[in-house]
Design an enzyme around this catalytic site. Structure first.
Site, PDB file in Angstrom:
ATOM      1  N   ARG A   1       0.704  -1.046   0.120  1.00 23.74           N
ATOM      2  CA  ARG A   1      -0.105   0.068   0.026  1.00 23.74           C
ATOM      3  C   ARG A   1       0.718   1.149   0.057  1.00 23.74           C
ATOM      4  O   ARG A   1       0.396   2.242   0.666  1.00 23.74           O
ATOM      5  CB  ARG A   1      -1.016   0.103   1.137  1.00 23.74           C
ATOM      6  CG  ARG A   1      -2.129  -0.990   1.196  1.00 23.74           C
ATOM      7  CD  ARG A   1      -2.985  -1.060   0.080  1.00 23.74           C
ATOM      8  NE  ARG A   1      -4.195  -1.649   0.296  1.00 23.74           N
ATOM      9  CZ  ARG A   1      -4.449  -3.105  -0.004  1.00 23.74           C
ATOM     10  NH1 ARG A   1      -3.428  -3.719  -0.823  1.00 23.74           N
ATOM     11  NH2 ARG A   1      -5.513  -3.357   0.356  1.00 23.74           N
TER      12      ARG A   1
ATOM     13  N   SER B   1     -10.745  -0.526   3.008  1.00 20.40           N
ATOM     14  CA  SER B   1      -9.861  -0.759   4.276  1.00 20.40           C
ATOM     15  C   SER B   1      -9.711   0.822   4.770  1.00 20.40           C
ATOM     16  O   SER B   1      -9.123   1.397   3.973  1.00 20.40           O
ATOM     17  CB  SER B   1      -8.528  -1.617   3.935  1.00 20.40           C
ATOM     18  OG  SER B   1      -8.999  -2.695   3.761  1.00 20.40           O
TER      19      SER B   1
ATOM     20  N   GLU C   1      -5.267   3.943   6.107  1.00 19.68           N
ATOM     21  CA  GLU C   1      -4.724   3.461   4.850  1.00 19.68           C
ATOM     22  C   GLU C   1      -5.134   4.748   3.924  1.00 19.68           C
ATOM     23  O   GLU C   1      -4.654   4.928   2.688  1.00 19.68           O
ATOM     24  CB  GLU C   1      -5.019   2.304   4.393  1.00 19.68           C
ATOM     25  CG  GLU C   1      -4.811   1.732   2.968  1.00 19.68           C
ATOM     26  CD  GLU C   1      -5.906   1.142   2.343  1.00 19.68           C
ATOM     27  OE1 GLU C   1      -6.456   1.920   1.425  1.00 19.68           O
ATOM     28  OE2 GLU C   1      -6.037  -0.087   2.286  1.00 19.68           O
TER      29      GLU C   1
HETATM   30  N1  EPU Z   1     -10.510 -10.656  10.177  1.00 15.04           N
HETATM   31  C1  EPU Z   1     -11.015 -10.684  11.194  1.00 15.04           C
HETATM   32  N2  EPU Z   1     -12.236  -9.791  11.547  1.00 15.04           N
HETATM   33  C2  EPU Z   1     -12.604  -8.748  10.747  1.00 15.04           C
HETATM   34  C3  EPU Z   1     -11.815  -8.964   9.296  1.00 15.04           C
HETATM   35  C4  EPU Z   1     -10.953  -9.829   9.159  1.00 15.04           C
HETATM   36  O1  EPU Z   1     -10.763 -11.221  12.294  1.00 15.04           O
HETATM   37  O2  EPU Z   1     -13.492  -8.025  10.843  1.00 15.04           O
HETATM   38  C5  EPU Z   1      -9.440 -11.716   9.898  1.00 15.04           C
HETATM   39  C6  EPU Z   1      -9.916 -12.731   8.884  1.00 15.04           C
HETATM   40  O3  EPU Z   1     -10.642 -13.558   9.725  1.00 15.04           O
HETATM   41  C7  EPU Z   1      -8.721 -12.987   8.272  1.00 15.04           C
HETATM   42  C8  EPU Z   1      -8.062 -11.825   8.111  1.00 15.04           C
HETATM   43  O4  EPU Z   1      -8.324 -11.012   9.317  1.00 15.04           O
HETATM   44  O5  EPU Z   1      -8.069 -14.105   8.975  1.00 15.04           O
HETATM   45  C9  EPU Z   1      -7.619 -11.160   6.866  1.00 15.04           C
HETATM   46  O6  EPU Z   1      -8.936 -10.852   6.290  1.00 15.04           O
HETATM   47  P1  EPU Z   1      -9.495 -10.611   4.962  1.00 15.04           P
HETATM   48  O7  EPU Z   1      -8.954 -11.848   4.126  1.00 15.04           O
HETATM   49  O8  EPU Z   1     -10.665  -9.994   4.856  1.00 15.04           O
HETATM   50  O9  EPU Z   1      -8.245  -9.418   4.388  1.00 15.04           O
HETATM   51  P2  EPU Z   1      -7.888  -8.039   5.090  1.00 15.04           P
HETATM   52  O10 EPU Z   1      -6.579  -8.106   5.660  1.00 15.04           O
HETATM   53  O11 EPU Z   1      -8.635  -7.676   6.107  1.00 15.04           O
HETATM   54  C10 EPU Z   1      -6.818  -7.339   3.320  1.00 15.04           C
HETATM   55  C11 EPU Z   1      -7.016  -5.801   2.337  1.00 15.04           C
HETATM   56  C12 EPU Z   1      -8.213  -5.689   1.476  1.00 15.04           C
HETATM   57  C13 EPU Z   1      -8.384  -6.785   0.540  1.00 15.04           C
HETATM   58  C14 EPU Z   1      -8.137  -7.994   1.259  1.00 15.04           C
HETATM   59  C15 EPU Z   1      -7.986  -9.267   0.388  1.00 15.04           C
HETATM   60  C16 EPU Z   1      -5.756  -4.282   3.424  1.00 15.04           C
HETATM   61  C17 EPU Z   1      -5.589  -2.939   4.518  1.00 15.04           C
HETATM   62  N3  EPU Z   1      -6.530  -4.714   3.102  1.00 15.04           N
HETATM   63  O12 EPU Z   1      -7.797  -7.058   3.863  1.00 15.04           O
HETATM   64  O13 EPU Z   1      -8.262  -4.450   0.653  1.00 15.04           O
HETATM   65  O14 EPU Z   1      -9.377  -6.717  -0.358  1.00 15.04           O
HETATM   66  O15 EPU Z   1      -6.945  -8.166   2.120  1.00 15.04           O
HETATM   67  O16 EPU Z   1      -6.546  -9.550  -0.219  1.00 15.04           O
HETATM   68  O17 EPU Z   1      -4.400  -4.958   3.172  1.00 15.04           O
HETATM   69  C18 EPU Z   1      -9.029  -2.197   0.401  1.00 15.04           C
HETATM   70  O18 EPU Z   1      -7.689  -1.699   0.636  1.00 15.04           O
HETATM   71  O19 EPU Z   1      -9.621  -1.386   0.557  1.00 15.04           O
HETATM   72  C19 EPU Z   1      -9.356  -3.519   0.556  1.00 15.04           C
HETATM   73  C20 EPU Z   1     -10.483  -3.936   0.847  1.00 15.04           C
END
Ligand code: EPU
Length: 335
Positions: free
Chosen positions: A161, A235, A331
């Site tokens: 990012r 995010s 972010e």
């Molecule tokens: N999780 C929780 N609670 C929540 C959300 C997530 O416990 O409310 C845990 C999930 O269980 C999982 C982990 O966090 O184990 C990862 O969650 P997720 O796969 O949804 O990905 P993220 O890390 O929350 C990132 C990006 C997203 C992108 C997804 C998929 C960032 C800041 N965000 O989210 O990007 O779509 O991975 O690759 O890196 C964006 O930038 O706007 C965005 C949506």
């Protein structure tokens, strides 16, 4: 090109915050953009899709909405195609075009809101892919000199990012277009568990760009609020990276904590997990809140105030720091 006064920005930011721009103009030509940059003395805000910004107040200056359009194949061989894409193209429409043409590389980035010009700014990424993997060049205008510069991939200094346009060149350039190198013989990235599960549920036997794009759209729609229905900017925070020793100490206290190992004994921890486990998920405060299905996303249910959302984000940061000793940082751009 027509400069308007006192324009509501509500429909120009996906959070749906109703602030005003003192002056507002849409540009469709690079020459117009150069002219505006040369002539304007007041502060300038460059706006793409408005999907990564939180307005907390009226903007006292000129908002320039980039509407440069065009997708052009500039080179191709048996294996690859080089596409030059103008900054004002809508990112997801570009993805759909590439999927339809059989150009592989950005299908995992389906349904990311925003425009093409904003994509390199924060090196957009999702489901195991980042734009830096297919990005050859960024074309940008220097705000002070009006000169057009071309940055190659290396000189963009991409990170998670992050790019040079957010760091040392912050507010110095306006991105006008990108060149992407896409594959005509794609290899598919299904490393992300949720993609595998969705492909299985969809009974996909032969992988295709369309099957992956459809799966990503399904996953995103199930977890992330649609900005057309509920105001949000995806995010709100970045996932923090902490030393492995700190992660291991946290694991002793919180055995369910999630972490992804990185090189150099670092671990990336999902901010969504930290926020949810600090008790914020689904919390609503009047017309703003934390999304019910993804704690990383702050939402405006309608009529919400940007400064109140900023305050909520600060309260969340403080409570995560207090409980886990981990600092999470926004972010998105807060203006
Ligand atoms: N999780 C929780 N609670 C929540 C959300 C997530 O416990 O409310 C845990 C999930 O269980 C999982 C982990 O966090 O184990 C990862 O969650 P997720 O796969 O949804 O990905 P993220 O890390 O929350 C990132 C990006 C997203 C992108 C997804 C998929 C960032 C800041 N965000 O989210 O990007 O779509 O991975 O690759 O890196 C964006 O930038 O706007 C965005 C949506």
């Amino acid at each position: 090109m027509q400069i308007q006064n006192e324009v509501s920005l509500k429909s120009y930011n996906t959070f749906g915050i109703d602030v005003k721009a003192q002056k507002f103009v849409e540009v469709t030509q690079i020459a117009d953009l150069q002219q505006l940059l040369a002539q304007t003395t007041e502060p300038i805000l460059i706006l793409g899709g408005g999907s990564n910004i939180l307005f907390t107040q009226n903007f006292e200056g000129l908002v320039i909405k980039i509407k440069l359009k065009g997708i052009e194949v500039i080179q191709e061989n048996e294996d690859f195609v080089w596409l030059e894409v103008a900054a004002g193209e809508v990112w997801h429409e570009l993805v759909l075009y590439c999927v339809a043409q059989g150009y592989g590389g950005i299908e995992n980035l389906s349904l990311i809101p925003g425009t093409v010009g904003a994509a390199p700014m924060q090196n957009i990424g999702a489901y195991g892919v980042e734009i830096r993997e297919v990005l050859e060049q960024v074309q940008a205008i220097h705000r002070n000199t009006g000169e057009i510069h071309t940055f190659n991939n290396e000189s963009c200094n991409f990170g998670y990012r992050e790019s040079i346009f957010k760091n040392i060149h912050k507010d110095q350039y306006v991105i006008t277009g990108v060149t992407l190198k896409l594959s005509k013989k794609p290899t598919f990235n299904t490393s992300y568990g949720a993609i595998q599960d969705t492909l299985k549920a969809n009974k996909v036997e032969t992988l295709s760009l369309k099957a992956i794009s459809d799966a990503v759209c399904q996953i995103r729609s199930s977890k992330l609020p649609n900005p057309a229905e509920i105001g949000n900017a995806g995010s709100f925070f970045k996932n923090p990276v902490i030393p492995q020793s700190q992660f291991e100490a946290l694991q002793k206290r919180f055995p369910n904590i999630v972490g992804y190992p990185l090189p150099e004994a670092q671990v990336k921890v999902p901010a969504g997990w930290l926020i949810e486990n600090s008790g914020w998920k689904g919390k609503r405060f009047g017309n703003i809140g934390v999304h019910t299905r993804q704690a990383l996303v702050l939402v405006n249910y309608g009529g919400g105030d940007g400064a109140a959302i900023r305050k909520l984000s600060q309260d969340i940061q403080a409570s995560v720091l207090d409980k886990f000793g981990v600092e999470i940082k926004p972010e998105i751009n807060i203006v």
